[in-house]
Enzyme design. Structure first.
Site, PDB file in Angstrom:
ATOM      1  N   ASP A  98       1.007  -1.204  -0.146  1.00  0.00           N
ATOM      2  CA  ASP A  98       0.149  -0.158  -0.548  1.00  0.00           C
ATOM      3  C   ASP A  98       0.938   1.191   0.489  1.00  0.00           C
ATOM      4  O   ASP A  98       2.056   1.288   0.911  1.00  0.00           O
ATOM      5  CB  ASP A  98      -1.318   0.182   1.590  1.00  0.00           C
ATOM      6  CG  ASP A  98      -2.404   0.425   1.872  1.00  0.00           C
ATOM      7  OD1 ASP A  98      -2.499   1.428   0.318  1.00  0.00           O
ATOM      8  OD2 ASP A  98      -3.263  -0.395   1.281  1.00  0.00           O
ATOM      9  N   ASP A 207      -3.016   4.812  -2.060  1.00  0.00           N
ATOM     10  CA  ASP A 207      -3.623   5.389  -1.569  1.00  0.00           C
ATOM     11  C   ASP A 207      -4.295   6.557  -2.182  1.00  0.00           C
ATOM     12  O   ASP A 207      -3.452   7.226  -2.383  1.00  0.00           O
ATOM     13  CB  ASP A 207      -3.239   5.064  -0.269  1.00  0.00           C
ATOM     14  CG  ASP A 207      -4.572   5.439   0.735  1.00  0.00           C
ATOM     15  OD1 ASP A 207      -4.892   4.660   0.979  1.00  0.00           O
ATOM     16  OD2 ASP A 207      -4.071   6.529   1.198  1.00  0.00           O
ATOM     17  N   GLU A 256      -7.873   3.947  -6.295  1.00  0.00           N
ATOM     18  CA  GLU A 256      -8.843   3.334  -6.052  1.00  0.00           C
ATOM     19  C   GLU A 256      -9.572   4.800  -6.526  1.00  0.00           C
ATOM     20  O   GLU A 256      -9.422   6.244  -6.047  1.00  0.00           O
ATOM     21  CB  GLU A 256      -9.146   3.290  -4.703  1.00  0.00           C
ATOM     22  CG  GLU A 256      -8.587   3.547  -3.383  1.00  0.00           C
ATOM     23  CD  GLU A 256      -8.931   3.084  -2.507  1.00  0.00           C
ATOM     24  OE1 GLU A 256      -9.733   2.397  -1.769  1.00  0.00           O
ATOM     25  OE2 GLU A 256      -8.665   4.538  -1.093  1.00  0.00           O
ATOM     26  N   HIS A 334     -10.444  -2.785   3.682  1.00  0.00           N
ATOM     27  CA  HIS A 334     -10.735  -2.143   5.387  1.00  0.00           C
ATOM     28  C   HIS A 334     -11.566  -1.122   5.826  1.00  0.00           C
ATOM     29  O   HIS A 334     -11.423  -0.986   7.088  1.00  0.00           O
ATOM     30  CB  HIS A 334      -8.903  -2.211   5.794  1.00  0.00           C
ATOM     31  CG  HIS A 334      -8.525  -1.134   4.712  1.00  0.00           C
ATOM     32  ND1 HIS A 334      -8.600  -1.420   3.424  1.00  0.00           N
ATOM     33  CD2 HIS A 334      -8.103  -0.060   4.614  1.00  0.00           C
ATOM     34  CE1 HIS A 334      -7.655  -0.317   2.528  1.00  0.00           C
ATOM     35  NE2 HIS A 334      -7.871   0.619   4.073  1.00  0.00           N
ATOM     36  N   ASP A 335     -11.873  -0.693   4.707  1.00  0.00           N
ATOM     37  CA  ASP A 335     -12.892  -0.029   4.932  1.00  0.00           C
ATOM     38  C   ASP A 335     -14.914  -0.061   5.099  1.00  0.00           C
ATOM     39  O   ASP A 335     -15.478   1.050   5.233  1.00  0.00           O
ATOM     40  CB  ASP A 335     -12.683   1.643   3.855  1.00  0.00           C
ATOM     41  CG  ASP A 335     -11.538   2.141   4.195  1.00  0.00           C
ATOM     42  OD1 ASP A 335     -10.652   2.347   5.105  1.00  0.00           O
ATOM     43  OD2 ASP A 335     -10.496   2.370   3.170  1.00  0.00           O
TER      44      ASP A 335
HETATM   45  C1  NOJ Z   1      -7.835   5.492   2.202  1.00  0.00           C
HETATM   46  C2  NOJ Z   1      -7.431   4.184   2.997  1.00  0.00           C
HETATM   47  O1  NOJ Z   1      -8.360   2.647   2.127  1.00  0.00           O
HETATM   48  C3  NOJ Z   1      -8.316   4.564   4.379  1.00  0.00           C
HETATM   49  O2  NOJ Z   1      -8.020   3.280   5.462  1.00  0.00           O
HETATM   50  C4  NOJ Z   1      -7.325   5.307   4.824  1.00  0.00           C
HETATM   51  O3  NOJ Z   1      -7.872   6.074   5.924  1.00  0.00           O
HETATM   52  C5  NOJ Z   1      -7.077   6.805   4.117  1.00  0.00           C
HETATM   53  N1  NOJ Z   1      -7.073   6.358   2.738  1.00  0.00           N
HETATM   54  C6  NOJ Z   1      -6.221   7.689   3.989  1.00  0.00           C
HETATM   55  O4  NOJ Z   1      -5.085   7.167   4.126  1.00  0.00           O
END
Ligand code: NOJ
Length: 567
Positions: A98, A207, A256, A334-335
């Site tokens: 990542d 990211d 993303e 994970h979000d």
């Molecule tokens: C996207 C990531 O998936 C998330 O977990 C993170 O908090 C934010 N970007 C900030 O880096």
């Protein structure tokens, strides 16, 4: 176009902090990933994506980077990272990391210099970040430059007394945004990316890369997302990275962009694009929002699941990338909440709904990403105390809910249903006190259901969720389903999820009841040439139009086409 390695692969996403602890500090680590590589490979997976492993104060579990070229002591050392690469490569597996490009930690040396006018490197680093003077309000008092709202709730601006101005952070105050308009930032970020390429990583998940450009007029707006998301110039930055760093190597680049349009998506990840190889969008992730809820609003407002929305999203993305790019398949990362709790049923129909979800996703064409623990049906958290939660976002949002008038229990339920911690609890390897994750108290409470839901138990049960994942993923490889052609049926049907996909030796037909209500679905000519291959209920009636709640069946028939008839 010749097939690229990532078109044939299956990816497993590991949340490093919660996967496997090997040094008894209650925190997952790189040695833990090494320990479990054979487990992952046995499932039928050959690429592992690890969440950020960099040195970090861990305000956002590593997405706040203090040193891009070092490993967090929580996770091990640079030697451990090198060992992970060589152990993975020895097994013909790949490692993707990542890469955080939009921001750093406020403890990164660049920011320490930028915020302190007395620092010897202040002038070098000041413009690495985005600063704005206070705005004077009608009473002549200084205020935040704009009312923009951060993705974690709260303002995007934090005041820095020594410079008497504000810095921008679209995530937490400990994650100042980098200024990508500054060529020196781009040079510095390229150098850190090159560092990991030289070590031998196989790719990156970039990211928050659709936020790299900001509207430098800083207009007043609330929440103002359009001023720091998807602005045209961020494509230029991505292309610069890609041409300089990604294209010369055989890397997989995953980006993303939550709400990308078709055109935008092809610009990111079409075959002729110079940005990403795969694009993660979130379109299917929140198909159950109750728009009328303004106490715990937005993604926090759980409503009933709109099955047609999920199917339309899958069908749309298959069509967007048909012959022009490559699809990525995933239920959640994970979000988002755990998929079996989110769209399935983690109580009465736990196994059945988890299998239904697996059938619906893992026969589709594209490159799948399995999220750790999904293969055993791990569920949302069972926490009853606010202090059990860990995510920085939880605490700001809890405050917002209370301000909106939510009772404590309503706010807690919204957290249990929707927060990111749901997908971040320790991996449930067995039924021991810390679930085989660690011998010490874990950094985050293990889900109480680990005594029932764990790898060890499911490996012994022939029809468990774990066994099914293994079977489906191996079938996927054998049948080259990544490369299949898909046809969706009855997209308007409010319960049924139905599609047919071509494999190397067979065509597969999935018919699933996506809901907790019984369903009638006319099978008629649809199953004419097919026989039932597998189902998620005992004694499934192949020809019956009646489907129990969450019942799903896979039919198949052998064809005589050669594999060259596929893409
Ligand atoms: C996207 C990531 O998936 C998330 O977990 C993170 O908090 C934010 N970007 C900030 O880096």
């Amino acid at each position: 176009m010749p097939t690229r390695w990532w078109q044939d692969t299956i990816i497993y996403q590991v949340y490093l902090r919660s996967f496997q602890d090997t040094n008894a500090d209650g925190i997952g680590d790189l040695q833990g990933v090494i320990k479990r590589l054979d487990y992952v490979r046995d499932l039928g997976i050959d690429t592992v994506w690890i969440s950020p492993h960099f040195d970090s104060p861990m305000d956002d579990n590593g997405y706040d980077v203090r040193d891009f070229c070092n490993v967090s002591p929580d996770y091990g050392t640079l030697d451990d990272f090198k060992a992970l690469l060589s152990e993975a490569h020895a097994r013909n597996m790949k490692i993707i990391i990542d890469m955080i490009v939009n921001h750093t930690s406020d403890e990164h040396p660049w920011f320490l210099a930028a915020k302190d006018p007395t620092h010897p490197d202040h002038t070098t680093f000041r413009d690495f970040y985005i600063w704005q003077p206070p705005r004077m309000n009608d009473q002549g008092n200084p205020e935040r430059p704009t009312s923009w709202v951060s993705w974690f709730g709260g303002s995007t601006w934090t005041y820095n007394p020594p410079t008497n101005d504000y810095y921008l952070h679209i995530f937490s105050a400990k994650m100042p945004d980098l200024n990508w308009r500054n060529p020196a930032v781009r040079v510095a970020m390229k150098a850190v990316i090159q560092f990991w390429i030289d070590l031998g990583v196989d790719g990156f998940r970039l990211d928050a890369s659709n936020h790299l450009e900001k509207n430098w007029d800083f207009p007043e707006a609330n929440p103002g997302y359009e001023h720091f998301s998807n602005l045209p110039k961020h494509h230029e930055y991505l292309e610069e990275l890609s041409r300089a760093l990604f294209e010369p190597y055989d890397l997989l680049i995953i980006g993303e962009a939550g709400s990308a349009s078709r055109e935008e998506a092809l610009r990111y990840a079409g075959y002729d694009s110079h940005e990403f190889n795969l694009l993660i969008h979130f379109e299917h992730c929140w198909a159950d929002i109750d728009e009328a809820n303004n106490v715990t609003p937005g993604k926090w407002a759980k409503g009933s699941v709109d099955v047609t929305k999920i199917k339309r999203s899958f069908a749309k993305w298959q069509q967007v990338f048909a012959n022009q790019g490559w699809n990525v398949l995933y239920w959640h990362n994970h979000d988002q909440p755990r998929i079996v709790s989110h769209y399935g049923d983690d109580a009465i129909h736990h196994r059945r709904s988890a299998l239904m979800l697996a059938y619906c996703l893992y026969l589709l064409p594209g490159t799948p990403i399995v999220y750790y623990g999904e293969e055993i049906g791990m569920t949302n958290v069972d926490y009853t105390d606010l202090s059990d939660f860990r995510d920085v976002e939880v605490f700001t949002e809890y405050g917002n809910f209370k301000q909106n008038g939510a009772h404590h229990e309503t706010a807690m339920q919204a957290l249990r249903d929707r927060c990111r911690d749901n997908a971040r609890t320790p991996m449930q390897w067995d039924d021991s006190p810390h679930a085989g994750f660690s011998t010490a108290t874990p950094w985050m409470k293990v889900n109480g259901n680990h005594s029932d839901i764990n790898v060890k138990t499911q490996q012994k049960q022939p029809d468990s969720i774990w066994q099914t994942y293994k079977t489906l993923l191996h079938l996927r490889k054998h049948e080259r389903l990544n490369h299949g052609k898909v046809t969706f049926y009855t997209l308007d049907h409010e319960q049924a999820f139905v599609y047919c996909v071509t494999g190397k030796t067979h065509d597969y037909l999935v018919i699933a009841n996506f809901t907790d209500k019984p369903m009638r679905y006319p099978l008629d000519s649809l199953i004419k040439d097919y026989t039932l291959y597998v189902a998620n209920v005992k004694n499934a009636q192949a020809k019956s139009p009646r489907f129990a709640p969450f019942e799903a069946r896979i039919y198949r028939h052998q064809h005589n086409r050669t594999s060259s008839a596929m893409i």
